[in-house]
Design a protein around this motif. Sequence first.
Motif, short mmCIF file in Angstrom:
data_model
loop_
_atom_site.label_atom_id
_atom_site.label_comp_id
_atom_site.label_asym_id
_atom_site.label_seq_id
_atom_site.Cartn_x
_atom_site.Cartn_y
_atom_site.Cartn_z
N VAL A 1 0.83 -1.19 0.00
CA VAL A 1 0.00 0.00 0.00
C VAL A 1 0.87 1.25 0.00
N PHE B 1 -2.84 7.87 4.09
CA PHE B 1 -2.81 6.51 4.63
C PHE B 1 -3.50 6.49 5.98
N TYR C 1 -6.78 1.82 8.44
CA TYR C 1 -6.56 0.91 7.32
C TYR C 1 -6.69 -0.55 7.77
N GLN D 1 -8.04 -9.50 -1.35
CA GLN D 1 -8.68 -8.23 -1.67
C GLN D 1 -9.90 -8.37 -2.56
N ASP E 1 -11.38 -2.40 -2.40
CA ASP E 1 -10.26 -1.47 -2.32
C ASP E 1 -9.91 -1.26 -0.86
N THR F 1 -7.99 0.78 0.61
CA THR F 1 -7.60 2.11 1.07
C THR F 1 -8.56 2.57 2.15
#
Length: 512
Positions: free
Chosen positions: A433, A439, A444, A481, A494, A496
């Motif tokens: 990542v 971030f 996360y 993922q 995703d 993120t």
Amino acid sequence: MPDALSLSAALDALVAVAATAGVDAATARREGECLAATIAEPARGAFVDWSAATGRERSAEEFMDAASRGRRYRSAPTPAMGELSLTGSAHAPAYAQALADVALAAATLGEENPRTVGNAATAAAAQLGERRTPAPSLDLPPVREPVPGVGDHFLAQMMDQLTQVQRKLANLDLQQQATPRVEEGALAPVSKPHEPGGFETVAAQPPQPPEAEPEPEPKTVEELLAELDELVGLTDVKAEIHRQAAILRVEGLRKDAGLTSPTITRHMIFNGNPGTGKTTVARLVAGIYRALGLLSKGQLVEVDRSELVAGYLGQTAMKTAEVVASAEGGVLFIDEAYSLAGDQYGQEAIDTLVKEMEDKRDDLVVIVAGYPVPMAVFISQNPGLESRFRTQIDFADYTDDELARIFGVMAKGAEYDVDDAVLARLRELLGAVQRGSSFGNARYVRNVLEAAIGRHAWRLREVEQPTLEELRTLHADDLDQVVPDGPAEPVEWDPTPEPDVEQDAPTEEEPA
């Protein structure tokens, strides 16, 4: 095991518990509605069920606004829950359980989606706050004393809820297993051979108030500082909080001895990227100040721009004053405070805040937080703020090892087991990542955990009677993922971090 409550019934039960606990009914319902919306957000069509359960006209906008406001409740207690816990209220366990029931009910809104199960599990665990052993955490609430039976009740209900969701995902018929709950005065079907499909009026049993429990002693400064020291990382932050506690303690002793002391500004600036523990530390600071006798209550009220700014000039001042009044006696935590700069609506909120800070300076602490550079510009551009915020604490990003420890703590808090293979897979994700100001740090890894819980439920969808070990154990593959969105085609996930609340919530700065 009884069936999970419907959302409308769970909200009603939450309000009933709130009345017993002395929590404002409107506040409790709003907390429950926001919690439910943020859990059900990934499910297609959830806003339709949510609107019906909350008695609103069908509105995706209201649903998304509530989901945005409630997103922080997936990792920390609601304000009312936090205050009940902090004050040692005997009604805290009942209110926590009512919030957990709302979380479980929210997982059934809209089309079946395994991610809502993950959201419900982590949110319910955050509200219940059960920890069998003190554990370092970041975005989880401070350790509270275990509540006998409450964690077990949640796990049992979660197992039952998982089984129902798994069967729905496998397109099995659950109609024969559902036992509808009937409100007072409603018509309920009766099973009489001579009256098939007949109805009779059923009087619902009034909710029984929880048994009174002895009020625990408020935590001491030493106990709260010990909780601070147990947090993962944050070495410089811990040192600064210890220093502040020592300064304020001596100031109080000098005052008691009749000595003069310079007035020390207690307000703070927390600089740091998302997910670096600012809210958790703010909650501990509130408790420490209360233990030192500097605050009368010690509650934490967490807000952002959308909760301070109204749609018209003049309304913002009243809205901000109301928020400050709710925080009096404790700490007002304003996240992404720099978003108040740059327009007349935000300026009105700032002007009101400065005045209220002065009027309530003896029983109010304000902590503003956000990204380092925008916060420095924000404070320097307003003399009224610059003179009141002399203490700045920088929250550094976490290392991969620290994030892996945090993931393990979060999983344990949600009563899931992870092994070295799962943590190794997490480190692979962390290595891939992109790091930067966007971030999410612990946020996360919380998103990764919630998605993993959803994949875990999907993996067990065809297991009719999973064992307790199967229900608790996450595999490394659960961190992949790709998360299915339903029986048809999988969708890409995703990892993120989700955007902060203030980036999603509509501010309605222009008149309609």
